[in-house]
Scaffold this motif. Structure first.
Motif, mmCIF file in Angstrom:
data_model
loop_
_atom_site.group_PDB
_atom_site.id
_atom_site.type_symbol
_atom_site.label_atom_id
_atom_site.label_comp_id
_atom_site.label_asym_id
_atom_site.label_seq_id
_atom_site.Cartn_x
_atom_site.Cartn_y
_atom_site.Cartn_z
ATOM 1 N N THR A 1 50.140 25.392 61.083
ATOM 2 C CA THR A 1 48.899 24.885 60.499
ATOM 3 C C THR A 1 49.185 24.191 59.179
ATOM 4 O OG1 THR A 1 48.490 26.966 59.350
ATOM 5 C CG2 THR A 1 47.531 26.717 61.559
ATOM 6 N N ARG A 2 48.184 23.369 58.763
ATOM 7 C CA ARG A 2 48.183 22.778 57.444
ATOM 8 C C ARG A 2 46.731 22.622 57.003
ATOM 9 N NH1 ARG A 2 49.724 16.335 58.013
ATOM 10 N NH2 ARG A 2 47.985 15.728 59.381
ATOM 11 N N SER A 3 46.502 22.476 55.684
ATOM 12 C CA SER A 3 45.137 22.443 55.156
ATOM 13 C C SER A 3 45.044 21.455 54.001
ATOM 14 C CB SER A 3 44.722 23.842 54.695
ATOM 15 O OG SER A 3 45.595 24.277 53.642
ATOM 16 N N ARG A 4 43.777 21.208 53.585
ATOM 17 C CA ARG A 4 43.505 20.377 52.417
ATOM 18 C C ARG A 4 42.237 20.884 51.743
ATOM 19 N NH1 ARG A 4 41.499 14.601 55.108
ATOM 20 N NH2 ARG A 4 39.784 15.463 56.356
ATOM 21 N N ASN A 5 42.106 20.566 50.457
ATOM 22 C CA ASN A 5 40.970 21.049 49.669
ATOM 23 C C ASN A 5 39.967 19.939 49.445
ATOM 24 O OD1 ASN A 5 42.171 23.591 49.378
ATOM 25 N ND2 ASN A 5 43.418 22.847 47.648
ATOM 26 N N CYS A 6 38.696 20.337 49.193
ATOM 27 C CA CYS A 6 37.612 19.386 48.968
ATOM 28 C C CYS A 6 36.804 19.839 47.768
ATOM 29 C CB CYS A 6 36.729 19.292 50.211
ATOM 30 S SG CYS A 6 35.270 18.270 49.992
#
Length: 483
Positions: free
Chosen positions: A124-129
């Motif tokens: 998995t990978r993620s990003r912030n908002c």
């Protein structure tokens, strides 16, 4: 770099750490990771410039890259890209989205470690908002998941083996290239080749069996080859010849000789990739010849297209070619007289025309060509029957129906001859002497064949007798005794 060539010759400068990041405009893109490695001295663009399209350009001229589904779309400096809540502008190789009203969305994080060392796993990978109170809500997903390590357990494809540290360097043939840097990362289990072999087309091969490619090659003259050769994969031992140098594919890399080739003079180019190559050119005597090629085996300089080798050994355009006529050499543009013609040297060819001035005779005069003279003269037309029989040449226009030919030299016989009748006291009682102004044809070429030009574009053939001389001779049927 060619032997003896300096960094400054290519608009660069020599520095002690030529590979520090960023090196090219693409290193500025968000989705591109610039790998530096150990510092190496060499040529690098001057401060404030980066490499783009093989040339050093200011950072302000760098293009921006935006990744799509299967390729990267490039934008010119100043181009704007529309986003759902604003616009981003390409500035200094990156997109400036400072005027966007969207929430600030970070880049994707690195992929997590695979959940399985073999078989089908997940990572998995993620990003912030984040944003302001007036910003719209985040669009799109903040988490992505994909399959990884799709390697059968416990077997491996081809002749690979399973190992707890499958990412040891070098891993593939491409890692052997000097332009590529294989960075040793934390060991991960998986399939790899046995020590002493590398991966090529999913098979483990010896480094000596690796193919070579020009796509990532640093050969200086790589831009001179065709697009087909550019995309070709070269087997181990394959060679590429350029002028007097040869490159050999060894261990996945081209190794090239660096001999100083012969410098071609102005108007010449290098020809002949191998010793048995047939190089051809044209001389000044072959300007108008279809098959007039001078070919020599081996490598060397030949005349460029549109140039010809003159008698001095220089490659010149046709306008500067000399003329060789009967062992005489006339410089380009030179004029001389040849018999009754005036000739000039044009484009390596002798061009001649009649050197006589225009002649228009008054009424009652005709053009006459005297024996041994080049040009005709005007003579009064002979009407006196007491004049002696002689040969005349007139310049006439010949026509037949709708076809004609102008300025044709036509010969004729005109004048009087001695004739009389005497009375004698015996039969036949009358004795006549009758002579006429007659002709003799040229024994070698009695007639001349000519073509009249017609209005419809066709030609009409005609035959004209060629009179060599005129003389008084017995008239046909002039004997009165038979009457």
């Amino acid at each position: 770099m060619c032997p003896g060539e300096l960094c400054e010759d290519r608009g660069k400068e020599f520095v002690s750490c030529a590979n520090h990041c960023p090196r090219t405009c693409t290193d500025l893109w968000d989705h591109v990771q610039c790998l530096q490695g150990i510092c190496k001295p060499g040529c690098r663009c001057p401060k404030g410039q980066l490499l783009q399209d093989s040339h050093c350009v200011p950072v302000s001229e760098c293009r921006c890259g935006l990744p799509s589904s299967n390729h990267t779309v490039e934008y010119q400096p100043g181009d704007r890209v529309a986003v759902p809540c604003g616009n981003c502008m390409c500035v200094n190789g990156t997109f400036d989205c400072s005027d966007s009203r969207c929430l600030e969305i970070s880049l994707w994080s690195m992929w997590s470690k695979c959940s399985s060392s073999c078989g089908v796993g997940q990572r998995t990978r993620s990003r912030n908002c984040g944003g302001t109170m007036h910003s719209p809500s985040c669009e799109g997903e903040n988490m992505q998941t994909e399959e990884c390590n799709q390697v059968p357990c416990p077997g491996c494809p081809g002749n690979q083996i399973f190992s707890s540290c499958a990412n040891v360097c070098p891993r593939s043939c491409s890692d052997l290239q000097s332009e590529m840097e294989c960075r040793q990362q934390v060991c991960e289990p998986g399939c790899h080749c046995t020590p002493g072999k590398v991966l090529q087309d999913e098979m483990c091969v010896l480094p000596e069996e690796c193919r070579c490619s020009l796509l990532n090659s640093s050969i200086p003259w790589i831009t001179n080859i065709s697009s087909e050769d550019w995309q070709e994969d070269y087997t181990a031992g394959a060679t590429i010849d350029h002028r007097c140098n040869t490159c050999v594919c060894q261990r996945g890399v081209f190794h090239c000789s660096e001999s100083d080739c012969e410098e071609c003079r102005e108007g010449e180019i290098w020809s002949g990739e191998t010793a048995d190559f047939l190089r051809c050119e044209r001389s000044c005597q072959d300007v108008y010849s279809v098959m007039g090629l001078n070919c020599t085996s081996g490598q060397g300089c030949v005349c460029e297209a549109g140039r010809y080798r003159n008698s001095s050994g220089q490659c010149v355009t046709a306008a500067y070619c000399e003329c060789i006529v009967s062992d005489n050499i006339y410089p380009p543009g030179f004029e001389w007289e040849d018999g009754c013609e005036r000739c000039q040297c044009l484009n390596g060819r002798k061009i001649c025309s009649t050197g006589c001035p225009s002649l228009n005779c008054q009424e009652g005069y005709v053009k006459v060509e005297d024996l041994g003279k080049c040009c005709p003269v005007c003579r009064k037309q002979v009407t006196d029957v007491s004049a002696t029989c002689q040969r005349f040449t007139e310049i006439r226009n010949i026509s037949k129906g709708q076809c004609q030919l102008t300025n044709v030299a036509v010969s004729s016989c005109k004048g009087s001859c001695h004739s009389h009748v005497q009375v004698i006291p015996e039969e036949p009682y009358l004795h006549s002497v009758c002579e006429c102004c007659s002709y003799r044809l040229d024994p070698k070429s009695p007639v001349r064949f000519m073509n009249l030009e017609c209005e419809n574009g066709n030609v009409e053939p005609v035959v004209l007798p060629i009179i060599q001389s005129c003389e008084c001779s017995s008239c046909q049927g002039g004997e009165y005794s038979g009457r």
